[in-house]
Design a protein around this motif. Structure first.
Motif, PDB file in Angstrom:
ATOM      1  N   PHE A 133      64.472   6.358-124.257  1.00 10.44           N
ATOM      2  CA  PHE A 133      63.287   6.885-124.936  1.00 10.44           C
ATOM      3  C   PHE A 133      62.610   7.973-124.096  1.00 10.44           C
ATOM      4  O   PHE A 133      62.290   9.061-124.583  1.00 10.44           O
ATOM      5  N   LEU A 134      62.385   7.670-122.807  1.00 13.13           N
ATOM      6  CA  LEU A 134      61.697   8.632-121.942  1.00 13.13           C
ATOM      7  C   LEU A 134      62.560   9.872-121.680  1.00 13.13           C
ATOM      8  O   LEU A 134      62.070  11.000-121.663  1.00 13.13           O
ATOM      9  N   GLN A 135      63.888   9.663-121.477  1.00 11.35           N
ATOM     10  CA  GLN A 135      64.770  10.815-121.235  1.00 11.35           C
ATOM     11  C   GLN A 135      64.847  11.702-122.463  1.00 11.35           C
ATOM     12  O   GLN A 135      64.929  12.924-122.362  1.00 11.35           O
ATOM     13  N   GLY A 136      64.816  11.073-123.641  1.00  7.21           N
ATOM     14  CA  GLY A 136      64.819  11.877-124.862  1.00  7.21           C
ATOM     15  C   GLY A 136      63.595  12.762-124.954  1.00  7.21           C
ATOM     16  O   GLY A 136      63.670  13.914-125.369  1.00  7.21           O
ATOM     17  N   LYS A 137      62.433  12.209-124.546  1.00 10.15           N
ATOM     18  CA  LYS A 137      61.219  13.023-124.569  1.00 10.15           C
ATOM     19  C   LYS A 137      61.298  14.140-123.528  1.00 10.15           C
ATOM     20  O   LYS A 137      60.805  15.247-123.745  1.00 10.15           O
ATOM     21  N   GLN A 138      61.915  13.838-122.367  1.00 11.18           N
ATOM     22  CA  GLN A 138      62.073  14.891-121.351  1.00 11.18           C
ATOM     23  C   GLN A 138      62.956  16.028-121.872  1.00 11.18           C
ATOM     24  O   GLN A 138      62.646  17.195-121.699  1.00 11.18           O
ATOM     25  N   GLN A 139      64.076  15.652-122.497  1.00  7.14           N
ATOM     26  CA  GLN A 139      64.964  16.687-123.038  1.00  7.14           C
ATOM     27  C   GLN A 139      64.256  17.486-124.134  1.00  7.14           C
ATOM     28  O   GLN A 139      64.448  18.693-124.265  1.00  7.14           O
ATOM     29  N   MET A 140      63.443  16.789-124.950  1.00  5.88           N
ATOM     30  CA  MET A 140      62.727  17.491-126.006  1.00  5.88           C
ATOM     31  C   MET A 140      61.758  18.517-125.401  1.00  5.88           C
ATOM     32  O   MET A 140      61.622  19.638-125.872  1.00  5.88           O
ATOM     33  N   LEU A 141      61.061  18.121-124.293  1.00  3.53           N
ATOM     34  CA  LEU A 141      60.134  19.056-123.649  1.00  3.53           C
ATOM     35  C   LEU A 141      60.875  20.257-123.065  1.00  3.53           C
ATOM     36  O   LEU A 141      60.385  21.392-123.109  1.00  3.53           O
ATOM     37  N   HIS A 169      50.770  19.707-109.250  1.00  3.43           N
ATOM     38  CA  HIS A 169      51.401  20.131-108.002  1.00  3.43           C
ATOM     39  C   HIS A 169      52.931  20.106-108.117  1.00  3.43           C
ATOM     40  O   HIS A 169      53.620  21.023-107.682  1.00  3.43           O
ATOM     41  N   LEU A 170      53.467  19.028-108.725  1.00  7.33           N
ATOM     42  CA  LEU A 170      54.927  18.941-108.899  1.00  7.33           C
ATOM     43  C   LEU A 170      55.424  20.046-109.832  1.00  7.33           C
ATOM     44  O   LEU A 170      56.476  20.643-109.583  1.00  7.33           O
ATOM     45  N   ALA A 171      54.703  20.320-110.905  1.00  3.53           N
ATOM     46  CA  ALA A 171      55.125  21.370-111.835  1.00  3.53           C
ATOM     47  C   ALA A 171      55.157  22.725-111.150  1.00  3.53           C
ATOM     48  O   ALA A 171      56.012  23.555-111.404  1.00  3.53           O
ATOM     49  N   ARG A 172      54.179  22.974-110.263  1.00  2.51           N
ATOM     50  CA  ARG A 172      54.130  24.256-109.553  1.00  2.51           C
ATOM     51  C   ARG A 172      55.230  24.356-108.515  1.00  2.51           C
ATOM     52  O   ARG A 172      55.832  25.407-108.328  1.00  2.51           O
ATOM     53  N   GLN A 173      55.522  23.244-107.804  1.00  2.12           N
ATOM     54  CA  GLN A 173      56.522  23.261-106.743  1.00  2.12           C
ATOM     55  C   GLN A 173      57.945  23.203-107.294  1.00  2.12           C
ATOM     56  O   GLN A 173      58.870  23.718-106.670  1.00  2.12           O
ATOM     57  N   GLN A 174      58.114  22.544-108.425  1.00  7.28           N
ATOM     58  CA  GLN A 174      59.468  22.368-108.977  1.00  7.28           C
ATOM     59  C   GLN A 174      59.483  22.778-110.447  1.00  7.28           C
ATOM     60  O   GLN A 174      59.608  21.934-111.352  1.00  7.28           O
ATOM     61  N   PRO A 175      59.299  24.075-110.737  1.00 10.67           N
ATOM     62  CA  PRO A 175      59.358  24.504-112.140  1.00 10.67           C
ATOM     63  C   PRO A 175      60.772  24.316-112.693  1.00 10.67           C
ATOM     64  O   PRO A 175      61.757  24.397-111.977  1.00 10.67           O
ATOM     65  N   GLY A 176      60.845  24.037-113.990  1.00  8.35           N
ATOM     66  CA  GLY A 176      62.133  23.809-114.635  1.00  8.35           C
ATOM     67  C   GLY A 176      62.517  22.342-114.710  1.00  8.35           C
ATOM     68  O   GLY A 176      63.501  21.997-115.349  1.00  8.35           O
ATOM     69  N   LEU A 177      61.754  21.443-114.022  1.00  5.90           N
ATOM     70  CA  LEU A 177      62.014  20.002-114.067  1.00  5.90           C
ATOM     71  C   LEU A 177      60.852  19.310-114.770  1.00  5.90           C
ATOM     72  O   LEU A 177      59.693  19.682-114.613  1.00  5.90           O
ATOM     73  N   VAL A 178      61.170  18.246-115.536  1.00  3.32           N
ATOM     74  CA  VAL A 178      60.156  17.480-116.242  1.00  3.32           C
ATOM     75  C   VAL A 178      59.704  16.336-115.335  1.00  3.32           C
ATOM     76  O   VAL A 178      60.522  15.572-114.820  1.00  3.32           O
TER      77      VAL A 178
END
Length: 855
Positions: A58-66, A133-142
């Motif tokens: 369920f969670l991985q599906g939402k990550q892929q959707m994002l 902070h994680l989004a800024r340091q690691q763009p492209g990852l959910v």
């Protein structure tokens, strides 16, 4: 004492049954209960494992959707064009996946947010600093955050979990913002509640801190009071991953716990012990009865089974001896499905597999030999054990020469240490790389090598398989592409015009040449991505551009080339005139994708044109003044000249006897000089009248003009016994009087310059040339002619090739002809040889573009 195998089997079976009866009788009940309990906990473990995987999915599906949402064109272009309505509409499409979906800029400010597809209902979003902070340091990852809890109970639709995804520039690594989605847990809890855990069992979902997120049938294990939830969470914290028996809130449960790997959650399944124990109690009495029956018939079965075992074993022994002799035939099938029967079936399957393997080996050899790629099988000692025909063709060596050579001898001369044989033996997985091989003639062959290890039962590599592909054609093609690209860049950079390539959707510049960058005074990185109209800096900016003034827009609208002139800024900030030409670039589908923009600096040409216009006006004024001066001067000179002539005539008539012979000679010379002066003045007046007394252009029949001229020259023609042949002459738009004057001069000259003793022959011809735009009239005679080196001289004013005593005239006639043709936007020239006559060629427009009188 010798006992047969049958006797031994009977005794052993009977003994085993007896001992088994005693053992099972003593411990059967306890083991049965323990086994059922273990089975129940294992079942719970399986259920929690399935629930954990369901949660992860369920969670991985939402990550892929994002991730898929972030790849949308609206999201990628938003940092550039800031189209809020387009992005809002795009995000609203995913309202079923995320309760809240928002876009935050690099300063963590909300630019666009959508709540269940509704932009107007979006609340203020408080970003999670750790997630940001994680989004800024690691763009492209959910990245997944902590749960935002709603009201507790069976319906947890209010609880959500945040996910964020950092976004960087489309053509760079600069962080420009992030996507944040709130995932509702209602869908997950609905799935978990469907997991069957007995009649009164429970499924719980807890987070990494031990907080209970969801309980199926919550009312049977706790109330909705927050204190009960905290107590249950504290008790569950002591129950670690796995399965077993535990006590919760004073009740005995069978429990299993499985972690959700991706975020630290856990799924717990609880089965009340009182529900479980009902099953073992029912089976207890049934077990005792079955045990007595089994014990009673055990002795009988021991006898029967012994007989059944010995028969098939004897047949299998005979079959084994046949296999040893090389006869691969299966034995008769067993009538039972017990271990002996399975052993016989396994023996028969082994025989059939050996037969099939023998056939498959031939097929494998055929496939192996027919492959186009070279294959090298290298043993653990580093020597080649097997190759196919393609390997021999690749190296130009026979198979017996290749087999036995070491891997490093064949490949090592062109490999680094990382791809040596000793390094390949340490590989855990396949490896692919490119290198060069040398064939038998020491020619270099570019190849791609794929290496894989074949391992034994212990996992140690015992053979290395190398698949070698000749990539000469690919390398040649790549080299051609590189050369073509370098050639194109060199050509573009050598062109003196500024060239840029523009995207038709955004009007952004995606490529330029060196001249373009020099004129802008910017680097390539500063230019790429900017709007074309921002850099051209002409008077029209992006918001008011129209196709009438912008060639780019005309090309986008029509799909065809366009051109125009603009004023751009050069690198120094000065305005420069440029000539712009645009051409369309289409993709493979025939759709317009880009526009090639070529700007040529015409500032120098513009300055020259302006200077020429000023010079032409000055020259026109000067010529007009000169013509007026010639007309006035020649007109004013006639009056004193007439007095000279008149007084000369009086002197001759009254004082002829007094003057004497020498005086009369002087007087006659004076009179002849006055006549010549009169002729020169009249001819000069005629030359000036071409401009001062010209008539407007009108339709003129050249045949009628020739007829009038011939009438005037009729007596002269008869005196010379001349002949004039006139062909068809077209009608043109001209000054009638000047056309008569030019034909009078040309025909008069043809009669004047005839050869002594030869009657003049003059031919006048006319034709249309240049597609009917111009008329060419030729006047050819058989007179004395002239040397063509004097061609330009004869058209000058007062220029003569003969003395006044030979031929009369002032030398102005042909100059008048040239001036008339120039006024009519035409030309006059001649071809001749001395003593062979002359041909004068007159070229005039059939229609005058500008009908006006002479200035």
């Amino acid at each position: 004492m010798f006992l047969s195998i049958r006797t031994k089997l009977i005794l052993s079976h009977f003994t085993l049954i007896l001992l088994g009866t005693l053992a099972f009788g003593a411990a059967g009940y306890l083991l049965l209960q323990k086994g059922l309990e273990s089975a129940a906990t294992e079942k719970l473990q399986v259920l929690t494992f399935m629930a954990a995987r369901e949660t992860e999915g369920f969670l991985q599906g939402k990550q892929q959707m994002l991730l898929r949402i972030s790849e949308g064109r609206e999201v990628q272009d938003f940092p550039v064009n800031y189209r809020v309505p387009a992005l809002s509409s795009y995000l609203a499409k995913f309202k079923d996946e995320f309760s809240v979906l928002s876009y935050l800029n690099a300063e963590e400010e909300v630019d666009v947010a959508v709540l269940k597809g509704d932009v107007a209902r979006v609340p203020q979003i408080d970003p999670d600093l750790s997630l940001s902070h994680l989004a800024r340091q690691q763009p492209g990852l959910v990245h997944v955050g902590q749960v935002s809890y709603g009201e507790y109970g069976d319906d947890l639709s209010g609880s959500t979990i945040p996910m964020v995804l950092g976004i960087h520039e489309y053509f760079g690594d600069k962080y420009v913002g992030m996507l944040r989605g709130e995932v509702p847990l209602a869908g997950l809890t609905a799935r978990l509640k469907e997991i069957p855990v007995g009649r009164s069992g429970h499924v719980l979902l807890i987070d990494g801190e031990g907080t209970v997120l969801m309980v199926s049938h919550a009312g049977s294990i706790l109330s909705e009071e927050e204190e009960d939830v905290q107590v249950l969470s504290a008790q569950l914290a002591g129950f670690k991953t796995g399965s077993g028996r535990t006590v919760l809130r004073g009740r005995d449960f069978l429990a299993a716990r499985t972690p959700v790997d991706m975020n630290g959650w856990s799924v717990i399944a609880l089965l009340p012990y009182e529900e479980f124990i009902l099953g073992p109690n029912r089976l207890r009495s049934q077990y005792l009865l079955i045990f007595l029956v089994v014990g009673s018939i055990g002795a009988l079965l021991a006898f029967l089974l012994s007989n059944r075992i010995t028969g098939p074993l004897l047949k299998m022994a005979a079959g084994a001896r046949a296999v040893a002799r090389g006869k691969l035939e299966p034995i008769a099938k067993a009538r039972t499905r017990d271990e002996i029967g399975q052993l016989i079936e396994s023996f028969n399957s082994m025989i059939l597999d050996l037969q099939a393997t023998t056939v498959s080996r031939d097929q494998l050899d055929n496939i192996f030999g027919s492959m186009h790629d070279a294959i090298f099988v290298v043993g653990s000692d580093g020597r080649v054990r097997m190759v196919n025909r393609a390997s021999c063709d690749l190296l130009g060596l026979p198979m017996e020469v290749i087999v036995g050579q070491t891997y490093d001898d064949l490949f090592g001369c062109s490999l680094d240490d990382y791809h040596s044989f000793s390094a390949l033996r340490q590989l855990e997985d396949q490896d692919c790389f490119e290198t060069l091989l040398f064939d038998a003639d020491r020619r270099k062959i570019p190849v791609a090598i794929s290496v894989g290890a074949m391992r034994d039962a212990e996992g140690a590599p015992h053979e290395i398989v190398c698949l070698v592909q000749d990539i000469t054609e690919r390398k040649t093609a790549e080299e051609k592409i590189r050369n073509s690209r370098n050639f194109l860049e060199t050509v573009l950079n050598s062109i003196g015009d500024a060239i840029s390539i523009i995207d038709v959707e955004t009007f952004a510049i995606i490529g330029t040449n060196r001249v373009f960058l020099e004129r802008c005074g910017l680097s390539e990185s500063e230019v790429l991505g900017k709007k074309c109209y921002d850099l051209s800096s002409h008077d029209c900016q992006g918001h008011n551009l129209t196709p009438e003034i912008c060639p780019v827009l005309r090309t986008v609208a029509s799909g065809e080339s366009a051109s125009g002139e603009h004023q751009h800024h050069d690198s120094a900030g000065n305005r420069a005139f440029v000539e712009v030409k645009t051409s369309p670039l289409k993709n493979s589908g025939g759709e317009l994708s880009h526009v090639v923009h070529v700007a040529r600096d015409i500032s120098e040409r513009k300055r020259t044109e302006i200077e020429l216009q000023l010079f032409a006006k000055k020259l026109e004024l000067s010529n007009r003044e000169l013509t007026d001066f010639a007309y006035v001067a020649s007109h004013d000179l006639q009056e004193p000249l007439r007095k000279v002539t008149a007084f000369g005539d009086r002197l001759k008539s009254k004082y002829q006897d007094v003057l004497g012979e020498q005086g009369l000679d002087y007087l006659e010379r004076m009179r002849h000089a006055a006549v010549r002066m009169q002729t020169l003045i009249e001819d000069l007046l005629s030359f000036s009248r071409v401009s001062t007394q010209a008539q407007p252009f009108s339709p003129v029949e050249m045949s009628e003009i020739i007829g009038e001229v011939l009438d005037d020259l009729e007596i002269r023609i008869q005196e010379l016994k001349g002949t004039i042949e006139v062909g068809n002459l077209p009608a043109i738009e001209a000054d009638p009087l000047q056309m008569r004057q030019i034909m009078q001069n040309l025909l008069g000259n043809a009669l004047k310059f005839h050869r002594p003793g030869v009657a003049p022959l003059i031919r006048v011809q006319g034709e249309l040339v240049d597609g009917g735009k111009n008329c060419r009239i030729t006047v050819a005679d058989n007179g004395i002619g002239f040397e063509e080196k004097y061609l330009e001289r004869i058209f000058g004013v007062f220029q003569r090739l003969h003395g006044r005593n030979e031929y009369a005239g002032s030398g102005v006639g042909l100059a008048i002809c040239r001036k008339i043709t120039e006024r009519h936007h035409g030309s006059v020239t001649a071809m001749s040889r001395a003593g062979e006559g002359a041909t004068f060629i007159l070229t005039l427009p059939v229609s005058q573009k500008e009908k006006r009188s002479a200035p």
